[in-house]
Design a protein around this motif. Structure first.
Motif, short mmCIF file in Angstrom:
data_model
loop_
_atom_site.label_atom_id
_atom_site.label_comp_id
_atom_site.label_asym_id
_atom_site.label_seq_id
_atom_site.Cartn_x
_atom_site.Cartn_y
_atom_site.Cartn_z
N GLY A 1 -23.46 -37.59 -30.01
CA GLY A 1 -23.23 -38.04 -28.63
C GLY A 1 -23.01 -36.88 -27.69
O GLY A 1 -23.51 -36.88 -26.56
N GLY A 2 -22.27 -35.87 -28.13
CA GLY A 2 -22.05 -34.68 -27.30
C GLY A 2 -23.31 -33.88 -27.11
O GLY A 2 -23.51 -33.26 -26.06
N ALA A 3 -24.18 -33.87 -28.11
CA ALA A 3 -25.44 -33.13 -28.00
C ALA A 3 -26.37 -33.77 -26.97
O ALA A 3 -27.11 -33.07 -26.27
N LEU A 4 -26.30 -35.11 -26.86
CA LEU A 4 -27.15 -35.81 -25.90
C LEU A 4 -26.52 -35.87 -24.51
O LEU A 4 -27.21 -35.65 -23.51
N GLY A 5 -25.25 -36.20 -24.44
CA GLY A 5 -24.60 -36.35 -23.14
C GLY A 5 -25.17 -37.53 -22.36
O GLY A 5 -25.64 -38.51 -22.94
N GLN A 6 -25.14 -37.43 -21.05
CA GLN A 6 -25.68 -38.50 -20.20
C GLN A 6 -27.20 -38.42 -20.17
O GLN A 6 -27.77 -37.34 -20.27
N GLY A 7 -27.83 -39.58 -20.01
CA GLY A 7 -29.29 -39.56 -19.95
C GLY A 7 -29.87 -40.95 -20.00
O GLY A 7 -29.19 -41.95 -19.76
N LEU A 8 -31.16 -41.01 -20.32
CA LEU A 8 -31.90 -42.26 -20.34
C LEU A 8 -32.67 -42.41 -21.64
O LEU A 8 -33.20 -41.44 -22.19
N LEU A 9 -32.73 -43.65 -22.14
CA LEU A 9 -33.58 -44.01 -23.27
C LEU A 9 -34.73 -44.83 -22.73
O LEU A 9 -34.52 -45.88 -22.11
N SER A 10 -35.96 -44.36 -22.96
CA SER A 10 -37.15 -45.09 -22.54
C SER A 10 -37.89 -45.59 -23.76
O SER A 10 -38.01 -44.86 -24.76
N VAL A 11 -38.38 -46.83 -23.69
CA VAL A 11 -39.18 -47.43 -24.74
C VAL A 11 -40.53 -47.78 -24.14
O VAL A 11 -40.61 -48.55 -23.18
#
Length: 293
Positions: A108-118
């Motif tokens: 979770g810390g490696a990703l941080g805030q963001g978006l998941l697109s499918v």
């Protein structure tokens, strides 16, 4: 245990479920991309989720893409899968390192805030695309949220990657359980109880659980029917011809500059890290193709 995807229904088709062991394909991704342990864990989770979602698609030619764009140091991930159990993917920053969080890899810390697109390319004029904000960056929770928010399907997603001390992949895989609109309250309560008492995916896999055995734990007390089983594998359809088309797309001027440098160029596939070399003579032939109508 070979990499496998299992598809099932339960409780008179009120629930559909998927489970997969993806240890070998995750290890292949690690070797190909030289990923750090935390990058391996993040990519391995997305590969497991992607290969199961790919198996939900109907036609062999259909292609699913999961893309994470994020502000964390991993800088993003992309996975592509099809309906036949083939999957491939990469991490934008494969060398990312972070201290453990609560004794575990801090995905979770490696990703941080963001978006998941499918993105689902099903051969129509326009591909289907859905997007949600990352909830935790732990990927399983983000996929659970995606199904509820974008496809309106109540789901539970469990994903896990466990590393050996030498940073190879010990086990990887996961499950996706989805509730149909006509599901009865009694079935929902039983499923919620099962999931609340469930061991982690990595604990089940490390204990030798097959995909079928994982589903029997998730769907305990329900009649489960296995509808299909298929092998899963890391598979990339790149080729020198495909890379050549990519070179053509950058334009005549850039290709001419490469030729004038007088040195061969090496182009790597993002998805599998395979390197393709083009000599100056090959670049000249590519330039000639650019001039054809």
């Amino acid at each position: 245990m070979k990499d496998t995807i299992v598809r099932a229904v339960a409780a008179d088709a009120q629930i559909r479920a998927f489970a997969a062991v993806t240890t070998d394909l995750t290890e292949e991704a690690r070797v190909r991309h030289h990923t750090s342990p935390i990058a391996t864990a993040a990519l391995g989770r997305l590969l497991a989720g992607g290969v199961m979602m790919g198996s939900m698609m109907k036609n062999p030619e259909d292609v699913l893409t999961l893309q994470v764009k994020c502000e964390g140091p991993i800088k993003g991930l992309t996975v592509t899968a099809d309906a036949r159990g083939h999957v491939k993917g990469y991490v934008n920053n494969p060398e990312v390192m972070l201290p453990p969080k609560n004794g575990k890899l801090d995905v979770g810390g490696a990703l941080g805030q963001g978006l998941l697109s499918v993105i689902k390319d099903m051969g129509l004029k326009e591909p289907y695309s859905g997007q949600v904000a990352l909830q935790t960056g732990e990927i399983a929770e983000d996929m659970t949220y995606y199904f509820a928010a974008s496809e309106q399907i109540p789901s539970s997603v469990g994903l896990g990657v466990l590393m050996n001390r030498d940073n190879t992949v010990r086990c990887a895989g996961g499950f996706i359980v989805q509730v149909m609109p006509f599901a009865e309250e009694e079935v929902l309560r039983a499923l919620e109880k099962n999931i609340a008492g469930l061991k982690s995916v990595t604990a089940m896999l490390d204990g030798g659980h097959s995909p079928e055995e994982m589903l029997s734990q998730v769907l305990e007390g329900m009649e489960v029917e296995i509808t299909d089983t298929l092998p899963a594998a890391f598979d990339c359809n790149c080729s020198k011809e495909r890379i050549e088309k990519a070179i053509i797309s950058i334009g005549k001027r850039e290709i001419q500059e490469m030729i004038e440098d007088g040195k061969p160029i090496e182009v790597k596939c993002h998805f599998c890290n395979t390197a393709y070399e083009f000599t100056v003579d090959e670049l000249r032939r590519i330039l000639e193709k650019c001039g054809r109508p």
